[in-house]
Design an enzyme around this catalytic site. Structure first.
Site, PDB file in Angstrom:
ATOM      1  CG  ASN A   1      10.223  70.736  90.100  1.00 54.43           C
ATOM      2  OD1 ASN A   1       9.802  69.608  90.330  1.00 54.43           O
ATOM      3  ND2 ASN A   1      11.482  70.971  89.825  1.00 54.43           N
TER       4      ASN A   1
ATOM      5  CG  HIS B   1       8.214  62.435  87.518  1.00 51.08           C
ATOM      6  ND1 HIS B   1       8.146  62.223  88.877  1.00 51.08           N
ATOM      7  CD2 HIS B   1       8.656  63.708  87.368  1.00 51.08           C
ATOM      8  CE1 HIS B   1       8.547  63.310  89.520  1.00 51.08           C
ATOM      9  NE2 HIS B   1       8.849  64.231  88.631  1.00 51.08           N
TER      10      HIS B   1
ATOM     11  CG  ASN C   1      11.388  68.796  93.937  1.00 49.06           C
ATOM     12  OD1 ASN C   1      11.590  69.054  95.117  1.00 49.06           O
ATOM     13  ND2 ASN C   1      12.362  68.485  93.095  1.00 49.06           N
TER      14      ASN C   1
END
Length: 175
Positions: A63, A15, A109
């Protein structure tokens, strides 16, 4: 401005591949990171010719990174169309990447947060493939996992190629 999306608390995960790319770009450009409280992130600033290049690693959760990007854009007076996001992409195999000019977040996101905070979907994006887990249920666990050693060898080459693409895009912004 080049923004590496990721989680600073999990720097070597799939990520956070966006942050790995901007770390490599900072090294290539010979600039160093410093924490900037106003932009809620780590910033590295340098010049290439007459072009000022701002690199950003948001310190906030993925996010919410749009808050950091928006603050940095305001602080450095950058047009949203001159922002390049670098982020992970589940729909590309490990080692593949693509450049996208504008468009939707595609379910990411972090990209959604950036688009919403900047009120613009004109951002350029370097999407770096991280592959997809075998089972759909394991997506969160998968994106927060580290690359396997064999994948990391591929990713090192991919990160270098992404830096080349970013340098070309930055040259285009100059003209």
């Amino acid at each position: 401005m080049v923004v590496g999306l990721g989680n600073l608390s999990l720097p070597d995960t799939r990520h956070s591949v966006g942050m790995l790319v901007v770390d490599s770009l900072a090294k290539y450009l010979g600039t160093s990171w410093h924490f900037n409280r106003q932009s809620l992130g780590y910033v590295a600033v340098t010049k290439v010719g007459h072009l000022e290049i701002i690199l950003l690693k948001p310190y906030v959760a993925m996010n919410l990174n749009g808050r950091s990007i928006s603050k940095a854009v305001t602080m450095y007076k950058v047009n949203p169309s001159d922002v390049i996001l670098v982020h992970d992409d589940l729909d590309r195999p490990v080692g593949k990447y693509s450049l996208k000019h504008g468009g939707s977040a595609g379910g990411h996101n972090g990209v959604k947060s950036a688009i919403a905070s900047l009120h613009s979907d004109s951002l350029r994006r370097v999407r770096v493939g991280i592959g997809r887990p075998n089972k759909r249920d394991n997506v969160t666990e998968y994106v927060l996992s580290n690359f396997d050693p064999s994948e990391m060898l591929v990713m090192e080459r991919t990160i270098e190629q992404c830096c080349d693409v970013l340098m070309k895009e930055l040259q285009l912004l100059r003209s």
